[in-house]
Design a protein around this motif. Sequence first.
Motif, PDB file in Angstrom:
ATOM      1  N   ALA A 193       0.815  -1.224   0.000  1.00  0.00           N
ATOM      2  CA  ALA A 193       0.000   0.000   0.000  1.00  0.00           C
ATOM      3  C   ALA A 193       0.849   1.275   0.000  1.00  0.00           C
ATOM      4  O   ALA A 193       0.346   2.355  -0.339  1.00  0.00           O
ATOM      5  CB  ALA A 193      -0.938   0.003   1.204  1.00  0.00           C
ATOM      6  N   ASP A 194       2.120   1.159   0.342  1.00  0.00           N
ATOM      7  CA  ASP A 194       3.003   2.329   0.400  1.00  0.00           C
ATOM      8  C   ASP A 194       3.620   2.676  -0.951  1.00  0.00           C
ATOM      9  O   ASP A 194       4.358   3.667  -1.049  1.00  0.00           O
ATOM     10  CB  ASP A 194       4.138   2.083   1.407  1.00  0.00           C
ATOM     11  N   TYR A 195       3.361   1.890  -1.984  1.00  0.00           N
ATOM     12  CA  TYR A 195       4.043   2.068  -3.268  1.00  0.00           C
ATOM     13  C   TYR A 195       3.059   2.204  -4.430  1.00  0.00           C
ATOM     14  O   TYR A 195       1.941   1.677  -4.369  1.00  0.00           O
ATOM     15  CB  TYR A 195       4.975   0.873  -3.534  1.00  0.00           C
ATOM     16  N   PRO A 196       3.482   2.899  -5.495  1.00  0.00           N
ATOM     17  CA  PRO A 196       2.627   3.037  -6.689  1.00  0.00           C
ATOM     18  C   PRO A 196       2.712   1.783  -7.562  1.00  0.00           C
ATOM     19  O   PRO A 196       3.588   1.653  -8.416  1.00  0.00           O
ATOM     20  CB  PRO A 196       3.218   4.256  -7.406  1.00  0.00           C
ATOM     21  N   VAL A 197       1.819   0.843  -7.323  1.00  0.00           N
ATOM     22  CA  VAL A 197       1.836  -0.449  -8.003  1.00  0.00           C
ATOM     23  C   VAL A 197       0.558  -0.634  -8.815  1.00  0.00           C
ATOM     24  O   VAL A 197      -0.538  -0.323  -8.346  1.00  0.00           O
ATOM     25  CB  VAL A 197       1.962  -1.615  -6.994  1.00  0.00           C
ATOM     26  N   ASN A 198       0.725  -1.151 -10.028  1.00  0.00           N
ATOM     27  CA  ASN A 198      -0.422  -1.523 -10.849  1.00  0.00           C
ATOM     28  C   ASN A 198      -0.369  -3.025 -11.069  1.00  0.00           C
ATOM     29  O   ASN A 198       0.658  -3.555 -11.480  1.00  0.00           O
ATOM     30  CB  ASN A 198      -0.387  -0.803 -12.200  1.00  0.00           C
ATOM     31  N   THR A 199      -1.481  -3.719 -10.791  1.00  0.00           N
ATOM     32  CA  THR A 199      -1.558  -5.161 -10.977  1.00  0.00           C
ATOM     33  C   THR A 199      -2.746  -5.488 -11.869  1.00  0.00           C
ATOM     34  O   THR A 199      -3.834  -4.936 -11.693  1.00  0.00           O
ATOM     35  CB  THR A 199      -1.700  -5.895  -9.629  1.00  0.00           C
ATOM     36  N   ARG A 200      -2.522  -6.369 -12.815  1.00  0.00           N
ATOM     37  CA  ARG A 200      -3.603  -6.776 -13.718  1.00  0.00           C
ATOM     38  C   ARG A 200      -3.408  -8.235 -14.101  1.00  0.00           C
ATOM     39  O   ARG A 200      -2.322  -8.784 -13.977  1.00  0.00           O
ATOM     40  CB  ARG A 200      -3.613  -5.892 -14.972  1.00  0.00           C
ATOM     41  N   ARG A 201      -4.467  -8.816 -14.586  1.00  0.00           N
ATOM     42  CA  ARG A 201      -4.415 -10.165 -15.133  1.00  0.00           C
ATOM     43  C   ARG A 201      -4.374 -10.045 -16.639  1.00  0.00           C
ATOM     44  O   ARG A 201      -5.194  -9.330 -17.235  1.00  0.00           O
ATOM     45  CB  ARG A 201      -5.608 -10.993 -14.663  1.00  0.00           C
ATOM     46  N   VAL A 202      -3.384 -10.671 -17.267  1.00  0.00           N
ATOM     47  CA  VAL A 202      -3.197 -10.538 -18.710  1.00  0.00           C
ATOM     48  C   VAL A 202      -3.183 -11.916 -19.354  1.00  0.00           C
ATOM     49  O   VAL A 202      -2.667 -12.886 -18.783  1.00  0.00           O
ATOM     50  CB  VAL A 202      -1.897  -9.783 -19.039  1.00  0.00           C
ATOM     51  N   LEU A 203      -3.741 -11.985 -20.552  1.00  0.00           N
ATOM     52  CA  LEU A 203      -3.740 -13.232 -21.301  1.00  0.00           C
ATOM     53  C   LEU A 203      -2.523 -13.241 -22.218  1.00  0.00           C
ATOM     54  O   LEU A 203      -2.389 -12.369 -23.089  1.00  0.00           O
ATOM     55  CB  LEU A 203      -5.024 -13.349 -22.123  1.00  0.00           C
ATOM     56  N   ILE A 204      -1.646 -14.201 -22.018  1.00  0.00           N
ATOM     57  CA  ILE A 204      -0.445 -14.360 -22.843  1.00  0.00           C
ATOM     58  C   ILE A 204      -0.485 -15.777 -23.392  1.00  0.00           C
ATOM     59  O   ILE A 204      -0.396 -16.750 -22.634  1.00  0.00           O
ATOM     60  CB  ILE A 204       0.839 -14.114 -22.036  1.00  0.00           C
ATOM     61  N   GLY A 205      -0.624 -15.891 -24.708  1.00  0.00           N
ATOM     62  CA  GLY A 205      -0.896 -17.199 -25.275  1.00  0.00           C
ATOM     63  C   GLY A 205      -2.295 -17.624 -24.864  1.00  0.00           C
ATOM     64  O   GLY A 205      -3.243 -16.852 -24.956  1.00  0.00           O
ATOM     65  N   ASP A 206      -2.410 -18.835 -24.364  1.00  0.00           N
ATOM     66  CA  ASP A 206      -3.724 -19.302 -23.904  1.00  0.00           C
ATOM     67  C   ASP A 206      -3.802 -19.381 -22.390  1.00  0.00           C
ATOM     68  O   ASP A 206      -4.680 -20.034 -21.841  1.00  0.00           O
ATOM     69  CB  ASP A 206      -4.026 -20.676 -24.517  1.00  0.00           C
ATOM     70  N   LYS A 207      -2.880 -18.678 -21.700  1.00  0.00           N
ATOM     71  CA  LYS A 207      -2.856 -18.722 -20.241  1.00  0.00           C
ATOM     72  C   LYS A 207      -2.964 -17.326 -19.653  1.00  0.00           C
ATOM     73  O   LYS A 207      -2.494 -16.347 -20.232  1.00  0.00           O
ATOM     74  CB  LYS A 207      -1.561 -19.386 -19.751  1.00  0.00           C
ATOM     75  N   GLU A 208      -3.591 -17.260 -18.481  1.00  0.00           N
ATOM     76  CA  GLU A 208      -3.743 -15.989 -17.786  1.00  0.00           C
ATOM     77  C   GLU A 208      -2.639 -15.843 -16.736  1.00  0.00           C
ATOM     78  O   GLU A 208      -2.397 -16.750 -15.939  1.00  0.00           O
ATOM     79  CB  GLU A 208      -5.108 -15.909 -17.121  1.00  0.00           C
ATOM     80  N   TYR A 209      -1.980 -14.685 -16.743  1.00  0.00           N
ATOM     81  CA  TYR A 209      -0.882 -14.406 -15.819  1.00  0.00           C
ATOM     82  C   TYR A 209      -1.233 -13.206 -14.944  1.00  0.00           C
ATOM     83  O   TYR A 209      -2.078 -12.385 -15.308  1.00  0.00           O
ATOM     84  CB  TYR A 209       0.402 -14.086 -16.592  1.00  0.00           C
ATOM     85  N   ILE A 210      -0.543 -13.112 -13.822  1.00  0.00           N
ATOM     86  CA  ILE A 210      -0.628 -11.921 -12.974  1.00  0.00           C
ATOM     87  C   ILE A 210       0.593 -11.058 -13.287  1.00  0.00           C
ATOM     88  O   ILE A 210       1.730 -11.536 -13.255  1.00  0.00           O
ATOM     89  CB  ILE A 210      -0.649 -12.277 -11.482  1.00  0.00           C
ATOM     90  N   LEU A 211       0.356  -9.779 -13.587  1.00  0.00           N
ATOM     91  CA  LEU A 211       1.432  -8.851 -13.946  1.00  0.00           C
ATOM     92  C   LEU A 211       1.385  -7.642 -13.025  1.00  0.00           C
ATOM     93  O   LEU A 211       0.349  -6.986 -12.907  1.00  0.00           O
ATOM     94  CB  LEU A 211       1.258  -8.399 -15.401  1.00  0.00           C
ATOM     95  N   SER A 212       2.506  -7.353 -12.366  1.00  0.00           N
ATOM     96  CA  SER A 212       2.576  -6.188 -11.477  1.00  0.00           C
ATOM     97  C   SER A 212       3.734  -5.291 -11.888  1.00  0.00           C
ATOM     98  O   SER A 212       4.816  -5.771 -12.243  1.00  0.00           O
ATOM     99  CB  SER A 212       2.765  -6.624 -10.022  1.00  0.00           C
TER     100      SER A 212
END
Length: 231
Positions: A193-212
């Motif tokens: 919570a102390d940092y400017p972080v963006n997190t999203r779920r992205v589809l790469i190929g046929d799999k979903e990843y977590i990207l921060s």
Amino acid sequence: MFGKSQCTQTDDVRLMFRNMFKSLPVCHIYTAEIPDGEITADMLDKIYPEARKKEIAACSNAQLIRQKYYAWKLLEYALLNSFGYNISRLELNKSANGKWTSPACCFSISHSGDAVAVALSRDSIGVDVQLPETPHPITGLNKKILTFAESKQYEALPDCERNQYVMTKWTQKESIFKTFDEPCFRPSKINVADYPVNTRRVLIGDKEYILSVTNRHIDELKYYHKSITEV
């Protein structure tokens, strides 16, 4: 009187626009899917700098070689696309903590499964991509990486949501750690919570990843998904 005449006004305008461009905030994220196939000696031979080439070649795991190779190829593309930099003309160094750096700009690389990610900025930046674990609980990981406040949030979640919570916090803390190039990763001491972080779920190929991604210009984030054939 001597040589070619120059228009100082034109030069001043060019300098002004160049300085304006350099002052613009940049937070660019690139992802790509790793293709199948072995990394050959000829492919490795084209990697710059030599130290990175040796670092990749020293890996004994074929999957890790592919991940490191294509992460670097994506970096080559990203540098050219975002800043117009040819990687072979840049000074690239590896810090004492193992982070690759350049005086020209800031960057961060990550890989997981069949995905690679690169983050670029003029300011310190960190990126982490993770293929989520199976739905089974990650035994004990929450106790190792969560702060006290985060642990309370974790405990308040239903069992079916806890695994994703832990994996999300892991990627966020990894991206924060990579931003500051600290010598030791202590995730339980990092309060997201102390940092400017963006997190999203992205589809790469046929799999979903977590990207921060962590960067002080996180509101300017631009995301690009590329095919390795374009890179």
